[in-house]
Structure formats: structure tokens, C-alpha cells
Design a protein around this motif. Structure first.
Motif, PDB file in Angstrom:
ATOM      1  N   GLY A  46      64.308  17.355   9.710  1.00 17.16           N
ATOM      2  CA  GLY A  46      64.109  18.475  10.631  1.00 17.16           C
ATOM      3  C   GLY A  46      62.653  18.786  10.927  1.00 17.16           C
ATOM      4  N   THR A  47      61.748  18.367  10.050  1.00 22.52           N
ATOM      5  CA  THR A  47      60.324  18.602  10.279  1.00 22.52           C
ATOM      6  C   THR A  47      59.639  17.393  10.899  1.00 22.52           C
ATOM      7  OG1 THR A  47      59.655  17.811   8.080  1.00 22.52           O
ATOM      8  CG2 THR A  47      60.250  20.142   8.277  1.00 22.52           C
ATOM      9  N   ALA A  48      60.396  16.346  11.184  1.00 22.32           N
ATOM     10  CA  ALA A  48      59.842  15.098  11.737  1.00 22.32           C
ATOM     11  C   ALA A  48      58.701  14.596  10.858  1.00 22.32           C
ATOM     12  CB  ALA A  48      59.363  15.302  13.174  1.00 22.32           C
ATOM     13  N   LYS A  49      58.932  14.637   9.564  1.00 18.33           N
ATOM     14  CA  LYS A  49      57.900  14.241   8.601  1.00 18.33           C
ATOM     15  C   LYS A  49      57.616  12.745   8.730  1.00 18.33           C
ATOM     16  CE  LYS A  49      58.346  16.576   4.842  1.00 18.33           C
ATOM     17  NZ  LYS A  49      58.963  17.020   3.560  1.00 18.33           N
ATOM     18  N   ILE A 215      69.789  13.984  14.410  1.00 18.43           N
ATOM     19  CA  ILE A 215      71.193  14.163  14.048  1.00 18.43           C
ATOM     20  C   ILE A 215      71.790  12.833  13.578  1.00 18.43           C
ATOM     21  CG2 ILE A 215      73.474  14.711  14.990  1.00 18.43           C
ATOM     22  CD1 ILE A 215      71.974  16.783  16.786  1.00 18.43           C
ATOM     23  N   GLN A 216      71.429  11.742  14.254  1.00 15.46           N
ATOM     24  CA  GLN A 216      71.894  10.422  13.822  1.00 15.46           C
ATOM     25  C   GLN A 216      71.369  10.092  12.424  1.00 15.46           C
ATOM     26  OE1 GLN A 216      70.936   7.381  16.719  1.00 15.46           O
ATOM     27  NE2 GLN A 216      71.612   8.663  18.420  1.00 15.46           N
ATOM     28  N   GLN A 217      70.166  10.578  12.112  1.00 12.05           N
ATOM     29  CA  GLN A 217      69.552  10.286  10.817  1.00 12.05           C
ATOM     30  C   GLN A 217      70.101  11.165   9.693  1.00 12.05           C
ATOM     31  OE1 GLN A 217      65.478  10.945  11.988  1.00 12.05           O
ATOM     32  NE2 GLN A 217      65.112   8.786  12.448  1.00 12.05           N
ATOM     33  N   GLY A 218      70.907  12.186  10.050  1.00 10.95           N
ATOM     34  CA  GLY A 218      71.535  13.005   9.018  1.00 10.95           C
ATOM     35  C   GLY A 218      70.995  14.410   8.887  1.00 10.95           C
ATOM     36  N   GLU A 222      71.223  17.247   5.790  1.00  6.97           N
ATOM     37  CA  GLU A 222      70.008  17.736   5.139  1.00  6.97           C
ATOM     38  C   GLU A 222      70.018  19.264   5.073  1.00  6.97           C
ATOM     39  OE1 GLU A 222      65.870  16.038   5.743  1.00  6.97           O
ATOM     40  OE2 GLU A 222      65.676  17.859   6.948  1.00  6.97           O
ATOM     41  N   VAL A 223      70.361  19.886   6.188  1.00  8.59           N
ATOM     42  CA  VAL A 223      70.368  21.357   6.227  1.00  8.59           C
ATOM     43  C   VAL A 223      71.518  21.911   5.389  1.00  8.59           C
ATOM     44  CG1 VAL A 223      70.348  23.394   7.703  1.00  8.59           C
ATOM     45  CG2 VAL A 223      69.372  21.256   8.541  1.00  8.59           C
ATOM     46  N   ARG A 224      72.654  21.260   5.427  1.00  7.02           N
ATOM     47  CA  ARG A 224      73.799  21.757   4.655  1.00  7.02           C
ATOM     48  C   ARG A 224      73.507  21.714   3.156  1.00  7.02           C
ATOM     49  NH1 ARG A 224      78.996  22.913   5.839  1.00  7.02           N
ATOM     50  NH2 ARG A 224      78.920  21.937   7.906  1.00  7.02           N
ATOM     51  N   ALA A 225      72.811  20.683   2.715  1.00  6.35           N
ATOM     52  CA  ALA A 225      72.458  20.594   1.296  1.00  6.35           C
ATOM     53  C   ALA A 225      71.557  21.756   0.894  1.00  6.35           C
ATOM     54  CB  ALA A 225      71.762  19.264   1.009  1.00  6.35           C
ATOM     55  N   ILE A 240      62.648  26.218  13.139  1.00  4.65           N
ATOM     56  CA  ILE A 240      63.438  25.477  14.120  1.00  4.65           C
ATOM     57  C   ILE A 240      63.872  24.154  13.495  1.00  4.65           C
ATOM     58  CG2 ILE A 240      63.345  24.318  16.362  1.00  4.65           C
ATOM     59  CD1 ILE A 240      61.221  26.418  17.172  1.00  4.65           C
ATOM     60  N   GLY A 241      65.116  23.820  13.718  1.00  7.40           N
ATOM     61  CA  GLY A 241      65.670  22.617  13.121  1.00  7.40           C
ATOM     62  C   GLY A 241      66.559  22.931  11.937  1.00  7.40           C
TER      63      GLY A 241
END
Length: 311
Positions: A46-49, A215-218, A222-225, A240-241
Motif C-alpha cells: 500500500g505504500t509502494a515501498k 490489488i493483484q500483489q495482495g 496486507e491490510v486485512r492482516a 491512503i491505501g
């Protein structure tokens, strides 16, 4: 001589991280992330790390230094980056700051003076109770009366920042806007700002594509965890994200609505980023066409050599 610091700024999804790595490889540099969210561990998609492969062996700093339930501020970022710049420069390497959190980068490079008084927990508690009783809009309306400039910058639902702005005023008698106006205009460094911009429609298409790729990457997993681990009310989950998924998990709207909001909020954030950098910093702007990126990045790197030589 003041230490050189290169800052590559601009809106999300414009190619800043890639250019920063190229600049580091060309000019013996190390990258300092100027993103307020990439400090958090396990918040990667989500942070495009930047990934290990994308780093190409270039050292990256200010990434994965906090747990998701830790707080983080511009003042802490400033303190950390001051030490990093000193260390990187002492090793005859070039600090390259990259990111999109304008206040953090500006505070770090211009030595902002933050309110010296410690957080007043009693005032914070009082404001939180008011929020629970009267809602976010009521506190935001009060901030409008006290500090309309900050109220215009802070969304009513960003209750953490609204409370912080009100707390600073009640604690110091000075608004955040007044505090910002009194900040130093001369940097302790020799800063070189390179800004990347892109035609709006092209940028918005890239942002939408990036969200689909996340979203394809999961991203949902990630957020649900993080949500299942009890981090729902943490500062990090207001980003955001991440925040767009919480109502979806609670059944308040469907998956498509979550994705729609994430794309919309990301586009709006890109616009705010661009406006901040345009108004607050002396940036050399480059318009990037994705089809001509290689040539344009090479021109930027050549121009950067001239900037470094001039000073």
C-alpha cells in the motif's frame, strides 16, 4: 561548504524512486525515503515501498523503522534525517531524499522549529471526548475559526491532525499556520530540488493502474492482516491505501467501492502533493513522458551534475 542534498519530489506514481536509484548509482549516493508511511514495517504494498530488486544495491534509509502501531511525526523525521545526512556526507557520499510527503522534506531540509512543549495529554483527552460526543465536523469547524489555513489543508475526517492543530493552539497560543510562517527560509544544506510532473490524464491513468497492480500483489490481504492484528485505530492505518478497506471489512460497502475510493483518494493526494511542492519549494520541474522516460531521466541526471558543480 554546506552539505549537498538532492531531493526528488513530485506526486505519487510519477517515477521518483526509480530516478533516485539512478542518481545514486551515477553520483555515489544513498537514498533517504521522504515518505511518511514507508517507515512502517509490513506495510509494503500500500505504500509502494521500493523492493530489494528495485534498489539495485543502493542503500535506502528511513524504511521499515517503525511498527504499525507506532506514532511518527515530521519532527522525528527531521531529527532522524539530520543524523543520516551528516553520516552519508561524512562518508563522501551524496544524500538523495525522495518522496512525496512535502512537510517532512521541507522540515528536514530547512530545520523547522516545531512546538517545543510536550504533548498535553489532558487537552488531547478533552478534544477526543468532544470528537466522540459531537463528531469530526464540529472540531473541524472550530479549527476553521481558529486557523482557517490549516483547516483548509486538513480533511475533517483526519481527526488526528485536527486534534493536533487544536492542541498546538490551546497549548502555545499560536496556530500551526503562524508557526509555519515563522520557519527558517535558509537551509543548513545546499539543497537541489528536482521535481517530476506528468500530464494529468497520464498520471491519473498510472495511479489507477498502480492500484490495480497493488490489488493483484495482495494489498487486501496486507491490510486485512493489519486489521485482524488490532491496528485499526493506529496512525498508520489512516493512510491512503489502508483506510479505504476498513469499512469494506466491516460490511459497510463492497469491494468495488473500496477500490473506487482508493483510486479517487490517490488521485486527489497526487494533486495536493503537486500543489505543495509548487508553492513551498524552489523546484526544477521536469515533465516526464512515460514513452520517453529514458532520454528524459538522462537529461535530468546531466542537469544534476551541473547543479552539484555550480555550488
Amino acid at each position: 561548504m554546506k552539505p549537498h542534498v538532492v531531493s526528488i519530489v513530485g506526486p505519487t506514481a510519477v517515477g521518483k524512486s526509480e530516478l533516485a536509484v539512478r542518481a545514486a548509482l551515477r553520483y555515489n549516493g544513498e537514498v533517504i525515503s521522504g515518505d511518511s508511511m514507508q517507515v512502517y514495517r509490513t506495510m509494503d504494498i500500500g505504500t509502494a515501498k521500493v523492493t530489494k530488486d528495485e534498489m539495485l544495491g543502493v542503500p535506502h534509509h528511513m524504511i521499515d523503522i517503525k511498527n504499525p502501531d507506532d506514532s511518527f511525526s515530521a519532527a522525528e523525521f527531521q531529527e532522524c534525517t539530520a543524523s543520516l545526512i551528516e553520516d552519508i556526507t561524512a562518508r563522501n557520499r551524496l544524500p538523495i531524499m525522495v518522496g512525496g510527503t512535502g512537510l517532512y522534506i521541507q522540515a528536514a531540509l530547512y530545520g523547522f522549529n516545531f512546538p517545543s512543549k510536550a504533548r498535553n495529554e489532558s487537552i488531547v483527552e478533552k478534544l477526543e471526548k468532544e470528537y466522540e460526543q459531537h463528531g469530526a465536523q464540529a472540531l473541524h469547524e472550530r479549527l476553521k475559526l481558529i486557523d482557517p489555513l490549516q483547516a483548509d489543508k486538513i480533511h475533517p475526517n483526519n481527526i488526528r491532525r485536527v486534534i493536533r492543530a487544536l492542541e498546538v493552539y490551546e497549548t502555545t497560543g499560536q496556530t500551526l499556520s503562524e508557526n509555519h510562517e515563522q520557519q527558517p527560509s535558509v537551509s543548513p544544506y545546499s539543497p537541489h530540488f528536482i521535481g517530476l510532473e506528468m500530464e494529468r490524464e497520464v498520471l491519473y491513468e498510472r495511479i489507477n493502474y498502480r492500484v490495480d497492480l497493488m490489488i493483484q500483489q495482495g494489498l487486501e490481504d496486507e491490510v486485512r492482516a493489519l486489521y485482524d492484528a488490532g491496528f485499526e485505530h493506529s496512525q498508520s492505518m489512516k493512510a491512503i491505501g489502508y483506510k479505504e478497506w476498513i469499512p469494506y471489512f466491516k460490511g459497510e460497502y463492497d469491494f468495488n467501492r473500496a477500490v473506487e475510493l482508493l483510486k479517487r483518494n490517490s488521485r486527489r493526494y497526487a494533486k495536493r502533493q503537486f500543489t505543495y511542492f509548487k508553492n513551498k519549494m524552489n523546484v526544477s520541474w521536469y515533465n516526464v513522458d512515460p514513452m520517453l522516460k529514458e532520454d528524459e531521466f538522462e537529461k535530468i541526471l546531466e542537469d544534476l551534475a551541473g547543479m552539484l558543480e555550480e555550488t
